[in-house]
Design a protein around this motif. Structure first.
Motif, PDB file in Angstrom:
ATOM      1  N   MET A   1      -4.977  23.360 -77.726  1.00 41.13           N
ATOM      2  CA  MET A   1      -4.187  24.132 -76.811  1.00 41.13           C
ATOM      3  C   MET A   1      -5.096  24.882 -75.851  1.00 41.13           C
ATOM      4  SD  MET A   1      -1.075  26.325 -77.357  1.00 41.13           S
ATOM      5  CE  MET A   1       0.291  26.189 -77.234  1.00 41.13           C
ATOM      6  N   PHE A   2      -4.543  25.184 -74.726  1.00 45.66           N
ATOM      7  CA  PHE A   2      -5.284  25.852 -73.671  1.00 45.66           C
ATOM      8  C   PHE A   2      -5.252  27.355 -73.905  1.00 45.66           C
ATOM      9  CE2 PHE A   2      -5.259  27.665 -69.342  1.00 45.66           C
ATOM     10  CZ  PHE A   2      -6.524  27.291 -68.977  1.00 45.66           C
ATOM     11  N   LYS A   3      -6.414  27.982 -73.877  1.00 43.58           N
ATOM     12  CA  LYS A   3      -6.518  29.416 -74.104  1.00 43.58           C
ATOM     13  C   LYS A   3      -6.723  30.127 -72.775  1.00 43.58           C
ATOM     14  CE  LYS A   3      -7.805  31.785 -77.985  1.00 43.58           C
ATOM     15  NZ  LYS A   3      -8.248  32.612 -78.754  1.00 43.58           N
ATOM     16  N   VAL A   4      -5.915  31.185 -72.578  1.00 47.28           N
ATOM     17  CA  VAL A   4      -6.003  31.948 -71.333  1.00 47.28           C
ATOM     18  C   VAL A   4      -6.705  33.255 -71.637  1.00 47.28           C
ATOM     19  CG1 VAL A   4      -4.653  33.045 -69.509  1.00 47.28           C
ATOM     20  CG2 VAL A   4      -3.863  30.916 -70.523  1.00 47.28           C
ATOM     21  N   ASP A   5      -7.558  33.617 -70.741  1.00 49.52           N
ATOM     22  CA  ASP A   5      -8.309  34.860 -70.864  1.00 49.52           C
ATOM     23  C   ASP A   5      -7.325  36.035 -70.925  1.00 49.52           C
ATOM     24  OD1 ASP A   5     -10.323  36.758 -70.768  1.00 49.52           O
ATOM     25  OD2 ASP A   5     -10.429  36.706 -68.579  1.00 49.52           O
ATOM     26  N   PRO A   6      -7.491  36.964 -71.854  1.00 51.40           N
ATOM     27  CA  PRO A   6      -6.579  38.105 -71.983  1.00 51.40           C
ATOM     28  C   PRO A   6      -6.468  38.927 -70.707  1.00 51.40           C
ATOM     29  CG  PRO A   6      -8.036  38.004 -73.883  1.00 51.40           C
ATOM     30  CD  PRO A   6      -8.487  36.947 -72.923  1.00 51.40           C
ATOM     31  N   GLN A   7      -7.523  39.082 -69.976  1.00 47.69           N
ATOM     32  CA  GLN A   7      -7.473  39.827 -68.717  1.00 47.69           C
ATOM     33  C   GLN A   7      -6.572  39.106 -67.709  1.00 47.69           C
ATOM     34  OE1 GLN A   7      -8.156  42.743 -68.930  1.00 47.69           O
ATOM     35  NE2 GLN A   7     -10.133  43.203 -67.986  1.00 47.69           N
ATOM     36  N   TYR A   8      -6.698  37.792 -67.688  1.00 50.32           N
ATOM     37  CA  TYR A   8      -5.875  36.989 -66.783  1.00 50.32           C
ATOM     38  C   TYR A   8      -4.408  37.095 -67.182  1.00 50.32           C
ATOM     39  CZ  TYR A   8      -4.426  33.081 -63.868  1.00 50.32           C
ATOM     40  OH  TYR A   8      -3.802  32.304 -62.938  1.00 50.32           O
ATOM     41  N   GLN A   9      -4.136  37.123 -68.478  1.00 45.96           N
ATOM     42  CA  GLN A   9      -2.762  37.273 -68.964  1.00 45.96           C
ATOM     43  C   GLN A   9      -2.174  38.609 -68.504  1.00 45.96           C
ATOM     44  OE1 GLN A   9      -2.911  36.786 -73.217  1.00 45.96           O
ATOM     45  NE2 GLN A   9      -2.677  34.544 -73.088  1.00 45.96           N
ATOM     46  N   ILE A  10      -2.971  39.647 -68.572  1.00 45.91           N
ATOM     47  CA  ILE A  10      -2.511  40.967 -68.117  1.00 45.91           C
ATOM     48  C   ILE A  10      -2.166  40.927 -66.628  1.00 45.91           C
ATOM     49  CG2 ILE A  10      -3.234  43.358 -67.733  1.00 45.91           C
ATOM     50  CD1 ILE A  10      -4.886  43.115 -70.337  1.00 45.91           C
ATOM     51  N   ILE A  11      -3.047  40.304 -65.865  1.00 50.73           N
ATOM     52  CA  ILE A  11      -2.805  40.191 -64.421  1.00 50.73           C
ATOM     53  C   ILE A  11      -1.533  39.391 -64.154  1.00 50.73           C
ATOM     54  CG2 ILE A  11      -3.700  39.185 -62.277  1.00 50.73           C
ATOM     55  CD1 ILE A  11      -6.524  39.919 -63.310  1.00 50.73           C
ATOM     56  N   LEU A  12      -1.346  38.286 -64.873  1.00 48.80           N
ATOM     57  CA  LEU A  12      -0.130  37.475 -64.707  1.00 48.80           C
ATOM     58  C   LEU A  12       1.122  38.275 -65.037  1.00 48.80           C
ATOM     59  CD1 LEU A  12      -1.169  33.974 -66.121  1.00 48.80           C
ATOM     60  CD2 LEU A  12      -0.654  34.583 -63.754  1.00 48.80           C
ATOM     61  N   ARG A  13       1.069  39.032 -66.122  1.00 50.23           N
ATOM     62  CA  ARG A  13       2.227  39.853 -66.508  1.00 50.23           C
ATOM     63  C   ARG A  13       2.538  40.901 -65.437  1.00 50.23           C
ATOM     64  NH1 ARG A  13      -0.076  40.318 -72.228  1.00 50.23           N
ATOM     65  NH2 ARG A  13       0.758  38.443 -73.193  1.00 50.23           N
ATOM     66  N   LYS A  14       1.493  41.532 -64.915  1.00 49.94           N
ATOM     67  CA  LYS A  14       1.698  42.533 -63.865  1.00 49.94           C
ATOM     68  C   LYS A  14       2.306  41.895 -62.617  1.00 49.94           C
ATOM     69  CE  LYS A  14      -1.789  45.955 -65.130  1.00 49.94           C
ATOM     70  NZ  LYS A  14      -3.030  46.632 -64.713  1.00 49.94           N
ATOM     71  N   ASN A  15       1.798  40.720 -62.253  1.00 53.87           N
ATOM     72  CA  ASN A  15       2.343  40.010 -61.090  1.00 53.87           C
ATOM     73  C   ASN A  15       3.808  39.649 -61.297  1.00 53.87           C
ATOM     74  OD1 ASN A  15       0.065  40.126 -59.516  1.00 53.87           O
ATOM     75  ND2 ASN A  15      -0.685  38.098 -60.083  1.00 53.87           N
ATOM     76  N   ASN A  16       4.114  39.144 -62.494  1.00 53.71           N
ATOM     77  CA  ASN A  16       5.507  38.809 -62.797  1.00 53.71           C
ATOM     78  C   ASN A  16       6.395  40.050 -62.773  1.00 53.71           C
ATOM     79  OD1 ASN A  16       5.119  36.079 -63.018  1.00 53.71           O
ATOM     80  ND2 ASN A  16       4.735  36.126 -65.230  1.00 53.71           N
ATOM     81  N   ALA A  17       5.881  41.151 -63.321  1.00 53.90           N
ATOM     82  CA  ALA A  17       6.643  42.401 -63.311  1.00 53.90           C
ATOM     83  C   ALA A  17       6.884  42.866 -61.881  1.00 53.90           C
ATOM     84  CB  ALA A  17       5.918  43.467 -64.116  1.00 53.90           C
ATOM     85  N   MET A  18       5.867  42.747 -61.030  1.00 56.18           N
ATOM     86  CA  MET A  18       6.012  43.150 -59.643  1.00 56.18           C
ATOM     87  C   MET A  18       7.009  42.253 -58.920  1.00 56.18           C
ATOM     88  SD  MET A  18       2.052  44.118 -58.681  1.00 56.18           S
ATOM     89  CE  MET A  18       2.352  44.174 -56.947  1.00 56.18           C
ATOM     90  N   LYS A  19       6.955  40.950 -59.209  1.00 51.11           N
ATOM     91  CA  LYS A  19       7.907  40.022 -58.596  1.00 51.11           C
ATOM     92  C   LYS A  19       9.325  40.349 -59.037  1.00 51.11           C
ATOM     93  CE  LYS A  19       4.776  36.110 -58.070  1.00 51.11           C
ATOM     94  NZ  LYS A  19       4.440  34.764 -58.542  1.00 51.11           N
ATOM     95  N   ASN A  20       9.509  40.621 -60.328  1.00 49.53           N
ATOM     96  CA  ASN A  20      10.833  40.976 -60.833  1.00 49.53           C
ATOM     97  C   ASN A  20      11.323  42.274 -60.205  1.00 49.53           C
ATOM     98  OD1 ASN A  20      11.126  38.736 -62.448  1.00 49.53           O
ATOM     99  ND2 ASN A  20      10.275  39.710 -64.269  1.00 49.53           N
ATOM    100  N   SER A  21      10.424  43.230 -60.098  1.00 47.55           N
ATOM    101  CA  SER A  21      10.769  44.507 -59.484  1.00 47.55           C
ATOM    102  C   SER A  21      11.162  44.306 -58.023  1.00 47.55           C
ATOM    103  CB  SER A  21       9.591  45.471 -59.585  1.00 47.55           C
ATOM    104  OG  SER A  21       9.892  46.680 -58.955  1.00 47.55           O
ATOM    105  N   SER A  22      10.386  43.510 -57.297  1.00 46.29           N
ATOM    106  CA  SER A  22      10.687  43.231 -55.893  1.00 46.29           C
ATOM    107  C   SER A  22      12.028  42.509 -55.771  1.00 46.29           C
ATOM    108  CB  SER A  22       9.595  42.379 -55.255  1.00 46.29           C
ATOM    109  OG  SER A  22       8.389  43.091 -55.204  1.00 46.29           O
ATOM    110  N   LEU A  23      12.283  41.583 -56.672  1.00 47.64           N
ATOM    111  CA  LEU A  23      13.545  40.847 -56.663  1.00 47.64           C
ATOM    112  C   LEU A  23      14.714  41.788 -56.931  1.00 47.64           C
ATOM    113  CD1 LEU A  23      14.988  38.149 -56.439  1.00 47.64           C
ATOM    114  CD2 LEU A  23      14.596  37.808 -58.885  1.00 47.64           C
TER     115      LEU A  23
END
Length: 96
Positions: A1-23
């Protein structure tokens, strides 16, 4: 399985949260705009009803005024006929 860097995961979550908030903000703004449009449409509809009522009242008044003018016209014509008849009678009978 593909492992994602924890820092990158945090950034992705923040981006998704911002997108949801903007939506959510965009949806809220659209709902406000829709409510404003509905309110405006209701006001316009009320104005049209009022204008229709006023127009109907003016039509009735116009018809009444026209009837009064026609009655006055008939009286005037009748009076003019009477004057000419009287003049004709006087001329035929030698009077003034």
């Amino acid at each position: 399985m593909f492992k994602v860097d924890p820092q990158y995961q945090i950034i992705l979550r923040k981006n998704n949260a911002m997108k949801n908030s903007s939506l959510q903000i965009a949806v809220h703004e659209q709902e406000k705009a829709n409510k404003n449009l509905l309110r405006l449409a209701a006001n316009q509809e009320q104005s049209l009803r009022e204008i229709g009522t006023l127009n109907q009242a003016l039509i009735v008044k116009e018809r009444k005024s026209n009837d009064e003018l026609q009655d006055a016209r008939k009286v005037l014509i009748s009076g003019v006929k009477d004057v000419y008849s009287w003049q004709y009678w006087c001329e035929e009978n030698g009077g003034t």
